[in-house]
Design an enzyme around this catalytic site. Structure first.
Site, PDB file in Angstrom:
ATOM      1  N   MET A   1       0.819  -1.207   0.000  1.00 36.06           N
ATOM      2  CA  MET A   1       0.000   0.000   0.000  1.00 36.06           C
ATOM      3  C   MET A   1       0.858   1.264   0.000  1.00 36.06           C
ATOM      4  SD  MET A   1      -3.000  -1.156   2.663  1.00 36.06           S
ATOM      5  CE  MET A   1      -4.034   0.267   2.330  1.00 36.06           C
ATOM      6  N   HIS A   2       0.219   2.383  -0.292  1.00 34.80           N
ATOM      7  CA  HIS A   2       0.739   3.746  -0.077  1.00 34.80           C
ATOM      8  C   HIS A   2       1.784   4.226  -1.086  1.00 34.80           C
ATOM      9  CE1 HIS A   2      -1.240   3.026   3.711  1.00 34.80           C
ATOM     10  NE2 HIS A   2      -0.273   2.287   4.188  1.00 34.80           N
TER      11      HIS A   2
ATOM     12  N   ASP B   1      -2.619  -5.113   0.386  1.00 37.16           N
ATOM     13  CA  ASP B   1      -2.147  -6.425   0.818  1.00 37.16           C
ATOM     14  C   ASP B   1      -2.824  -6.922   2.091  1.00 37.16           C
ATOM     15  OD1 ASP B   1      -0.881  -4.491   2.354  1.00 37.16           O
ATOM     16  OD2 ASP B   1       1.151  -5.162   1.883  1.00 37.16           O
TER      17      ASP B   1
END
Length: 483
Positions: free
Chosen positions: A79-80, A236
């Site tokens: 992520m991110h 995830d």
């Protein structure tokens, strides 16, 4: 047949799942990280694509008949990560990853610019999130920022290269600080705070929804017949939850992957930013989740393995499957800073209590315990935000170790369940989302719980000793922070 791909930090995993829900085959390709400056962590976006295609190439080479029957594909991913694309759809610079800590000052600025951030996004501004990264780029690389046409997360970039479509799912989008998490839509107000607008964002879909079709040339490359649906997918952690069947309010798990996560499903948007707990959309419509996040979980053991030039399995073997009490050494696992509960990108790791007689096994045990203590910090943060968590399934690379599972049970004081296929949870969850997108089945029928291999119960005497050790361990961070 259904295919799941997990775009991780250290590698890409692909898993092939049959209609009965069983894993037929897996393949993996490794990825490398770049740290060009202190606190920086970057990757080449095209490396994700090459690894994903290569992993499916491997499956197609060894299981051509099964791969030819694939009807749905799901993606999960780290992520991110800020993947900045120009007008030509190509990356303008390496992606800035989730464990990059350079944007601390920009987090302060973002909170100043947007006082409603916590209410809309449900989270504190942290350097790991995507929005502060864009403020950093605007300040330090203005020429690149001026050319940004789209911002994609890692798995969305892989989807784009697989389908030609720029699309993101709700769970991953919730980790950007640009999503109105309660309303499940992009927030124009949050985007304005970072100099962006809705045109910079991909289209949003739910994780179990059909997002696009696999490009014909790739379907042909892999011998797939007909149209192959690509699902919205998930970040995830949400994908791991789907793989574990954690889809009902109250379901919880502990992930010991590169990073660590304590995850709980909620039936509503339940932000708790004061304790640095994340509140995100789940990968299914109408469901949310809370997370406590450790930035270095299995990564701590991998770091020690590298420093000692010894495989992790060889480090763990002398300790057996259980220890009788805490190591005399204490370890802070803040190798890349920490999120929950400290929100401190500058936090660093430490060993405390080393003596001339200290042996290698005591140091190894201290690393396992330090991560377990950090997990207890996260468990406390989530329990403070709502009801206590009574038990957890264990997933991620760390779930391979019965010793680590027992240490977690003793430290957390709750049962810890080792489960079948715990290491491929995110990829399995992605495959399940691919199936839901292709068939429209009821998620409760598809997202079943895995078989539990073993339940590690906390041992009363050891738990008591760990309680005292945890209390002393908790004193280390504030003491060392002053240094």
């Amino acid at each position: 047949m259904y295919l799941g791909m997990d775009i991780g930090t250290s590698g890409v995993k692909a898993v092939l799942v049959n209609p009965a829900g069983a894993i037929v085959a897996t393949a993996a390709r490794e990825l490398s990280l770049s740290h060009p400056a202190p606190l920086w962590s970057e990757q080449d976006p095209d490396a994700w694509v090459n690894a994903a295609i290569g992993a499916v190439d491997d499956l197609a080479a060894h299981y051509p008949r099964e791969v030819a029957q694939v009807r749905g594909i799901g993606l999960s991913g780290q992520m991110h990560g800020a993947t900045l694309l120009g007008a030509d759809g190509r990356p303008l610079r390496p992606a800035i990853l989730w464990n990059d800590g350079r944007s601390h000052a920009e987090c302060v600025e973002l909170e100043r610019r947007c006082p409603s951030l916590h209410a809309i996004a449900g989270n504190l501004a942290m350097p790991g999130f995507t929005a502060p990264k864009l403020l950093w780029v605007a300040r330090n690389e203005p020429d690149i920022f001026a050319r940004v046409a789209k911002v994609l997360l890692p798995k969305a970039y892989v989807r784009y290269r697989l389908t030609g479509e720029m699309i993101e799912d709700m769970s991953d989008a919730a980790g950007t600080l640009w999503l109105d998490v309660g309303q499940r839509r992009w927030s124009a107000e949050l985007l304005r705070a970072t100099g962006l607008d809705l045109d910079h964002m991909p289209r949003l879909v739910e994780g179990s929804e059909a997002s696009a079709m696999l490009a014909p040339e790739l379907a042909q490359r892999w011998g797939m017949a007909g149209n192959v649906v690509v699902a919205g997918g998930a970040g995830d952690c949400a994908a791991s939850a789907i793989g574990l069947g954690a889809i009902a309010p109250g379901d919880a798990f502990l992930s010991l992957g590169t990073s660590g996560v304590v995850f709980r499903v909620t039936d509503r948007f339940a932000p708790a930013p004061a304790s640095a707990v994340h509140a995100f959309c789940h990968a299914l419509p109408g469901v949310w989740h809370q997370m406590g996040v450790m930035l270095s979980a299995a990564a701590s053991l991998a770091w020690l393995s590298g420093v000692m030039e010894t495989p992790a399995a060889a480090l763990l073997a002398p300790l057996g499957e259980r220890v009788d009490g805490p190591s005399p050494i204490k370890f802070l696992p803040y190798l890349d800073g920490e999120r929950t509960p400290h929100n401190d990108a500058a936090a660093s790791g430490a060993f405390v209590g080393l003596r001339g007689a200290t042996g290698r096994s005591q140091i190894v045990q201290a690393v396992l315990e330090g991560v377990a203590f950090a997990a207890r910090d996260n468990l406390a943060a989530l329990s403070g935000a709502s009801a206590p968590i009574a038990e957890v399934d264990l997933v991620g690379g760390g779930s391979r170790s019965p010793l680590w599972a027992q240490i977690c049970a003793d430290v957390l004081g709750i049962p810890v369940h080792r489960v079948e296929e715990g290491e491929v949870g995110a990829a399995l969850g992605a495959a399940r989302l691919g199936r839901l997108a292709a068939t429209g089945e009821d998620p409760a029928e598809v997202c079943t719980r895995p078989r539990r291999l073993a339940t590690l119960a906390p041992r009363a005497s050891t738990t008591s000793a760990y309680h005292d050790a945890y209390r002393r361990w908790r004193d280390l961070y504030p003491a060392l922070k002053e240094l």
